[in-house]
Each structure stands twice: as C-alpha cells, then as structure tokens.
Design an enzyme around this catalytic site. Structure first.
Site, short mmCIF file in Angstrom:
data_model
loop_
_atom_site.label_atom_id
_atom_site.label_comp_id
_atom_site.label_asym_id
_atom_site.label_seq_id
_atom_site.Cartn_x
_atom_site.Cartn_y
_atom_site.Cartn_z
N GLU A 124 -6.59 4.78 7.93
CA GLU A 124 -6.39 6.21 7.64
C GLU A 124 -7.66 6.81 7.03
O GLU A 124 -7.97 7.97 7.25
CB GLU A 124 -5.17 6.38 6.73
N ASN B 206 0.88 -1.17 0.00
CA ASN B 206 0.00 0.00 0.00
C ASN B 206 0.91 1.22 0.00
O ASN B 206 1.53 1.54 1.02
CB ASN B 206 -0.90 -0.02 1.25
N TRP B 207 1.01 1.86 -1.14
CA TRP B 207 1.96 2.98 -1.26
C TRP B 207 1.43 4.29 -0.70
O TRP B 207 2.14 5.28 -0.65
CB TRP B 207 2.36 3.16 -2.74
N LYS B 208 0.16 4.29 -0.31
CA LYS B 208 -0.44 5.51 0.29
C LYS B 208 -0.14 6.71 -0.62
O LYS B 208 -0.19 6.56 -1.84
CB LYS B 208 0.07 5.69 1.72
N GLY C 78 2.90 2.29 11.05
CA GLY C 78 3.88 3.37 10.94
C GLY C 78 4.71 3.62 12.19
O GLY C 78 5.36 4.66 12.32
N GLU D 82 -5.25 -4.71 10.68
CA GLU D 82 -4.21 -3.69 10.86
C GLU D 82 -4.48 -2.92 12.15
O GLU D 82 -5.30 -1.99 12.17
CB GLU D 82 -4.23 -2.70 9.69
N HIS E 221 -9.44 1.33 5.07
CA HIS E 221 -8.13 1.49 5.71
C HIS E 221 -8.28 2.41 6.92
O HIS E 221 -9.08 3.35 6.90
CB HIS E 221 -7.12 2.07 4.72
N SER F 10 3.55 -1.96 10.35
CA SER F 10 4.99 -2.00 10.58
C SER F 10 5.63 -3.34 10.22
O SER F 10 6.51 -3.83 10.93
CB SER F 10 5.32 -1.63 12.03
N GLY G 297 3.06 -1.04 4.30
CA GLY G 297 3.11 0.38 3.95
C GLY G 297 4.54 0.81 3.69
O GLY G 297 5.09 0.58 2.61
N GLY G 298 5.17 1.39 4.70
CA GLY G 298 6.51 1.99 4.55
C GLY G 298 7.54 1.09 3.87
O GLY G 298 8.24 1.53 2.96
#
Ligand code: 13P
Length: 254
Positions: free
Chosen positions: A100, A13-15, A176, A170, A98, A216, A237-238
C-alpha cells in the site's frame, strides 16, 4: 513437522484501523491468550495508538511496531515519523515497503532501502514487504520483480543485519481479496526468496531469515500455509482486527 530452527512470527498489521481504546483493549485481551505459544506475536497499531499499545504490552510477549517510517532523523517533513519517534513510542519493529505504501503512495525501492538502513542503525527490526501485482504476475514477471525489490530494498547490508530482518511475501493481488495465494505457489516463491538470500548473504543467513506470507490470511488457511517448509509466519491484515480470529491464527496448530 518442519525441520527448522526458525521461530515463526505471526504479525498483525492494523493499517488505518482502531482507536487508542480499541487497540489497548485488544492488546490486553491478547496477552493471556499467547503466554505459551511457540510463535512470536507482533502487532503494528496505527501511530496514534502505538505508545498506549506498547505500555499495555510491557513485560508481555506481544511485540509492538510501526507501520512505516521516514528515513530522516528529523526535519520539515509534514506528516512523517522517524525511527527515533517510533522507538520513543515503544516500537521494536517497523513494517517497510508495504504494497500500500509502494502503490498508493509511490514509494520506491530506493526510498525503502534508505529506511531499512535507518531502521537497522536505530535497532528497530525491519519487516520488509515484497510482492508482485496482478499484472506483473500475469506477465510472468513475479520472480524478476521480487528479485529487484529484494536487492534494491536491501542494498549492501551485512549478513548479520540480514539475519535480523523479517521478509514478508505479500502478493498484491491476494491482499484484501479473501483469497490467499495457493500454498503450492507460496512455497515456490518463498523458496525462491530464500535462494536469493542464500546467493547474496550466504547459507547460514538464508537458514535464519524469517519469511512470512501475507495476503488474505484467515484461520481456515493458516495451518496449511504455516506447514510449508519455507513459510515462517504470516502477516495478517483484516483478520487481525478481531481478537478471536487473530487468536485462532496464532493457535493454528491446535
Ligand atoms: P489482508 O490480510 O487484509 O489481506 O492484508 C494483508 C496485508 O496487507 C498485511 O500487511
């Protein structure tokens, strides 16, 4: 070894990251690295890079998807994107609910349920995220929250539809932060989620549904997570922004 017929799904997920050029370069670099892996590899670029990423991924094992969508087909919804538009751009799946979106943009279970329904009707595979906040966890409400999110975000879909959905647990408090949830806890929660699916949609469906962990995930943690009986993949993600790290995650069993 795990005794399951489920093929794991490892998703990026590149956000709100990557230009078109960066996305295409990543996808082209990823393809030769994953030709023989025993997992499915999904990538959700930002909307602007969706079509060019899908073109780059054509005839390859990389599956491209959107990060969100609206539940309407079209209309005066400035800034929104529809299931048809995602499909037109080459998306095969869509991340819905998600944390977010839920917490920064106030999306409700009801809204997410309508999106899930729409995605299913358009043959876009929903990747539904659920997860509790730090406060809910401290108040020992995790199971209650997950049950509510799952039931209210999925509604009355059929067992056949449920089998096509990917669930992603999640925990909001792990996203994150650099610290994933402990594997022991992850297994308990995933087992709980699979039980919920079993109760509502039956044992066959529960055995088939993919439940990913996200929050994470980094190369050093992924093997232990992936070996858990009820973990069928990870949503990253990251660490999915760097080809080398994402590739290490995909090749976790090496
Ligand atoms: P991080 O891997 O950066 O914690 O993000 C997880 C996530 O939100 C994926 O959807």
């Amino acid at each position: 070894m795990k005794s399951t017929n489920r093929t794991p799904v490892i998703a990026a997920n590149w956000k709100m990251h990557k230009t078109i050029e960066e996305a295409v370069c990543f996808v082209k670099g990823l393809i030769p690295l994953i030709l023989n892996v025993p997992v499915k590899v999904y990538v959700a670029p930002p909307y602007t890079a969706l079509h060019s990423s899908a073109v780059a991924a054509r005839n390859s094992p990389v599956v491209i998807g959107g990060q969100n969508m609206n539940d309407e087909n079209e209309g005066a919804f400035t800034g929104e994107i529809s299931a048809n538009m995602l499909k037109d751009a080459g998306a095969e799946f869509v991340i819905l609910g998600h944390s977010e979106r839920r917490h920064l943009f106030n999306e409700t279970n009801d809204f997410i349920r309508r999106k899930v329904k729409k995605a299913l009707s358009k043959k876009l595979q929903p990747l539904l995220c659920i997860g509790e906040t730090k406060q809910e966890r401290e108040e020992e409400k995790t199971e209650q929250i997950l049950k509510q999110q799952l039931e209210e975000s999925l509604g009355d879909i059929s067992p056949e539809e449920m089998e096509t959905i990917i669930l992603a647990y999640e925990p909001v408090w792990a996203i994150g932060t650099g610290s994933p949830a402990l594997p022991k806890e992850v297994q308990v929660i995933h087992h709980f989620c699979r039980q919920l699916v079993r109760q509502k949609w039956g044992a066959d469906t529960a055995e088939k549904v993919i439940i990913q962990y996200g929050g994470s995930v980094h190369p050093q943690d992924v093997k232990e997570l992936m070996e858990l009986p009820d973990v069928d993949g990870v949503l990253v993600g990251g660490a999915s922004l760097t080809l080398d790290l994402f590739n290490q995650i995909i090749h976790y069993s090496r």
